[in-house]
Design an enzyme around this catalytic site. Sequence first.
Site, PDB file in Angstrom:
ATOM      1  CG  HIS A   1      -2.049   0.975   1.091  1.00 31.63           C
ATOM      2  ND1 HIS A   1      -1.934   2.302   1.427  1.00 31.63           N
ATOM      3  CD2 HIS A   1      -3.298   0.789   0.616  1.00 31.63           C
ATOM      4  CE1 HIS A   1      -3.085   2.901   1.160  1.00 31.63           C
ATOM      5  NE2 HIS A   1      -3.926   2.017   0.668  1.00 31.63           N
TER       6      HIS A   1
ATOM      7  CG  ASP B   1      -8.552  -4.244  -2.883  1.00 34.10           C
ATOM      8  OD1 ASP B   1      -9.759  -4.050  -2.649  1.00 34.10           O
ATOM      9  OD2 ASP B   1      -7.799  -3.391  -3.358  1.00 34.10           O
TER      10      ASP B   1
HETATM   11  N1  CMC Z   1       4.108  -7.677  -4.892  1.00 29.05           N
HETATM   12  C1  CMC Z   1       5.450  -7.661  -5.056  1.00 29.05           C
HETATM   13  N2  CMC Z   1       6.236  -6.597  -4.866  1.00 29.05           N
HETATM   14  C2  CMC Z   1       5.628  -5.455  -4.501  1.00 29.05           C
HETATM   15  C3  CMC Z   1       4.236  -5.374  -4.324  1.00 29.05           C
HETATM   16  C4  CMC Z   1       3.472  -6.543  -4.528  1.00 29.05           C
HETATM   17  N3  CMC Z   1       2.141  -6.509  -4.372  1.00 29.05           N
HETATM   18  N4  CMC Z   1       3.897  -4.102  -3.961  1.00 29.05           N
HETATM   19  C5  CMC Z   1       5.045  -3.419  -3.935  1.00 29.05           C
HETATM   20  N5  CMC Z   1       6.097  -4.231  -4.255  1.00 29.05           N
HETATM   21  C6  CMC Z   1       7.523  -3.853  -4.263  1.00 29.05           C
HETATM   22  C7  CMC Z   1       7.880  -3.045  -5.511  1.00 29.05           C
HETATM   23  O1  CMC Z   1       8.292  -3.888  -6.560  1.00 29.05           O
HETATM   24  C8  CMC Z   1       8.977  -2.159  -4.975  1.00 29.05           C
HETATM   25  O2  CMC Z   1      10.132  -2.956  -4.872  1.00 29.05           O
HETATM   26  P1  CMC Z   1      11.604  -2.269  -5.097  1.00 29.05           P
HETATM   27  O3  CMC Z   1      11.760  -1.268  -3.996  1.00 29.05           O
HETATM   28  O4  CMC Z   1      12.546  -3.407  -5.027  1.00 29.05           O
HETATM   29  O5  CMC Z   1      11.538  -1.633  -6.469  1.00 29.05           O
HETATM   30  C9  CMC Z   1       8.529  -1.839  -3.543  1.00 29.05           C
HETATM   31  O6  CMC Z   1       7.726  -2.966  -3.158  1.00 29.05           O
HETATM   32  C10 CMC Z   1       7.716  -0.570  -3.404  1.00 29.05           C
HETATM   33  O7  CMC Z   1       6.620  -0.648  -4.314  1.00 29.05           O
HETATM   34  P2  CMC Z   1       6.028   0.578  -5.120  1.00 29.05           P
HETATM   35  O8  CMC Z   1       5.359   0.080  -6.354  1.00 29.05           O
HETATM   36  O9  CMC Z   1       7.085   1.633  -5.289  1.00 29.05           O
HETATM   37  O10 CMC Z   1       4.987   1.125  -4.084  1.00 29.05           O
HETATM   38  P3  CMC Z   1       3.783   2.090  -4.400  1.00 29.05           P
HETATM   39  O11 CMC Z   1       3.488   2.812  -3.155  1.00 29.05           O
HETATM   40  O12 CMC Z   1       4.064   2.912  -5.616  1.00 29.05           O
HETATM   41  O13 CMC Z   1       2.592   1.090  -4.808  1.00 29.05           O
HETATM   42  C11 CMC Z   1       0.737  -0.376  -4.645  1.00 29.05           C
HETATM   43  C12 CMC Z   1       1.578   0.696  -3.932  1.00 29.05           C
HETATM   44  C13 CMC Z   1      -0.515  -0.646  -3.850  1.00 29.05           C
HETATM   45  C14 CMC Z   1       0.317   0.144  -6.046  1.00 29.05           C
HETATM   46  C15 CMC Z   1       1.603  -1.673  -4.789  1.00 29.05           C
HETATM   47  O14 CMC Z   1       1.957  -2.148  -3.518  1.00 29.05           O
HETATM   48  C16 CMC Z   1       0.884  -2.759  -5.589  1.00 29.05           C
HETATM   49  O15 CMC Z   1       0.974  -2.761  -6.822  1.00 29.05           O
HETATM   50  N6  CMC Z   1       0.172  -3.709  -4.905  1.00 29.05           N
HETATM   51  C17 CMC Z   1      -0.602  -4.720  -5.594  1.00 29.05           C
HETATM   52  C18 CMC Z   1      -1.936  -4.119  -6.055  1.00 29.05           C
HETATM   53  C19 CMC Z   1      -2.905  -3.924  -4.893  1.00 29.05           C
HETATM   54  O16 CMC Z   1      -3.093  -4.796  -4.063  1.00 29.05           O
HETATM   55  N7  CMC Z   1      -3.573  -2.742  -4.905  1.00 29.05           N
HETATM   56  C20 CMC Z   1      -4.589  -2.414  -3.891  1.00 29.05           C
HETATM   57  C21 CMC Z   1      -4.151  -1.295  -2.986  1.00 29.05           C
HETATM   58  S1  CMC Z   1      -5.195  -1.113  -1.553  1.00 29.05           S
HETATM   59  C22 CMC Z   1      -6.750  -0.654  -2.106  1.00 29.05           C
HETATM   60  C23 CMC Z   1      -6.797   0.563  -2.927  1.00 29.05           C
HETATM   61  O17 CMC Z   1      -6.210   1.590  -2.604  1.00 29.05           O
HETATM   62  O18 CMC Z   1      -7.464   0.522  -3.926  1.00 29.05           O
END
Ligand code: CMC
Length: 427
Positions: A306, A363
Amino acid sequence: MDKKVQLIYDNNTYEFPLVEGTEKETGIDIKTLRAQTGLVTLDPGFKNSGSCQSEVTFLNGEKGELKYRGYSIEDLADGADFLEVAYLLIFGELPTQAQLEKFQSDIHKESLVDEDLKLILKSFPRSAHPMGALASLTSALTAFNPESVDIDSDQDMYEAIVTIMAKFPVLCAWTHRKVKGLPLNYSNSSLGYVDNIAQMMFRRPTENYVSNDIVNRALNKLLILHADHEQNCSTSTVRIVGSSHAGLFASISAGISALWGPLHGGANQAVLEMLEAINKDGGDTKKFMAKAKDKNDPFRLMGFGHRVYKNFDPRARIIKKSADEVLNELGINDPILDIAKGLEQEALNDPYFVDRKLYPNVDFYSGIIYRALGIPTEMFTVMFALGRLPGWIAQWREMRKNNEPIGRPRQIYTGQVDKVFTDISKR
Ligand code: CMC
């Protein structure tokens, strides 16, 4: 607060005031940055930028806390009715019994939807994703209710709120009935808000509809948990679209499109599809964990991570417990729940996830409950939208009442410069 931050640039020192919120988080007020220094900030994804000051929802990502208007999500999910929470979010205080009854009765009076809207839905193919149909129908509501809201008139604002609170569940139910090939039906004013949603979705023309307490309680809780989440992607969309003085329904339609994406609300559908794929593949969670950690593989563990929570998403804790209870009460033994629990345990003990503070989000378990209630996978994000509606309304209302300026970020241009135009015949 009279503390200031100093910025030293080009041998000049500039000062910027700090802003402190009621829960003590502090931001730097850079409203005069460009005027003073000629500089802008660069913050893709707004990871460090506050877009507004808001009184609606507070969340502490480090502690894993969420509060609507000062009330903890745990207390609200435990004791409140969804319509009470909607009232709280939109108007700022919990309603009295009389206020709640009036709100409910005003909503009932607005719950008829123009018959011509059915023609729009009819023109969609049965295979269309319900979120696409919902965004279009919600946008079309503007055409059927063209009066613009005078933001300074409480009566005008109230009528717009009641209209969308009334018609939106009908539209959501219709997208479900379209998928199922069921006739499009209407609201029943003798039922409570959540019971009414359930009957609109599930009632079959050939049978009497019997309210199901387990279904209603589970839906009520899920809707409350999704009702607001401060400046997330869809809410920021609603606020920014509304900041151009576009109407409430048009702004909400844009929010629906933002919510649809798999990194936001669309994750609930993606989670269930992922759990089903793991189940079909023989249940080897380790294989999928390895894929999620492989930087050459685009696969992510859906329902994990998140932007703001660097601890357990408090909503995920509540939903996990609720999933156990609902499946138990309905007598369903779903292998998907065991896979989800196994995956969660592995992730919580895996250095990749621990180091990056990736925990289950809202989710991760919600789809398991929706599935147990008989809601098809492609409807999960519509259910999220149903819950998020009061949050979108509350944030839109706040933004307009505060007379916020039109949202218009800056950029750092990195394209080509000073190219000489040549006629097409010479290229
Ligand atoms: N699986 C594997 N690796 C992950 C995941 C995941 N679900 N989420 C983040 N990471 C890793 C990412 O690859 C990065 O690694 P590194 O530092 O080595 O490059 C690190 O964790 C930070 O991730 P980020 O993408 O920079 O983080 P963000 O804040 O931009 O993204 C997020 C947040 C929710 C988009 C992301 O965690 C994600 O894609 N999660 C899966 C989709 C999901 O479950 N979304 C629902 C969010 S909650 C409800 C809502 O708000 O709608």
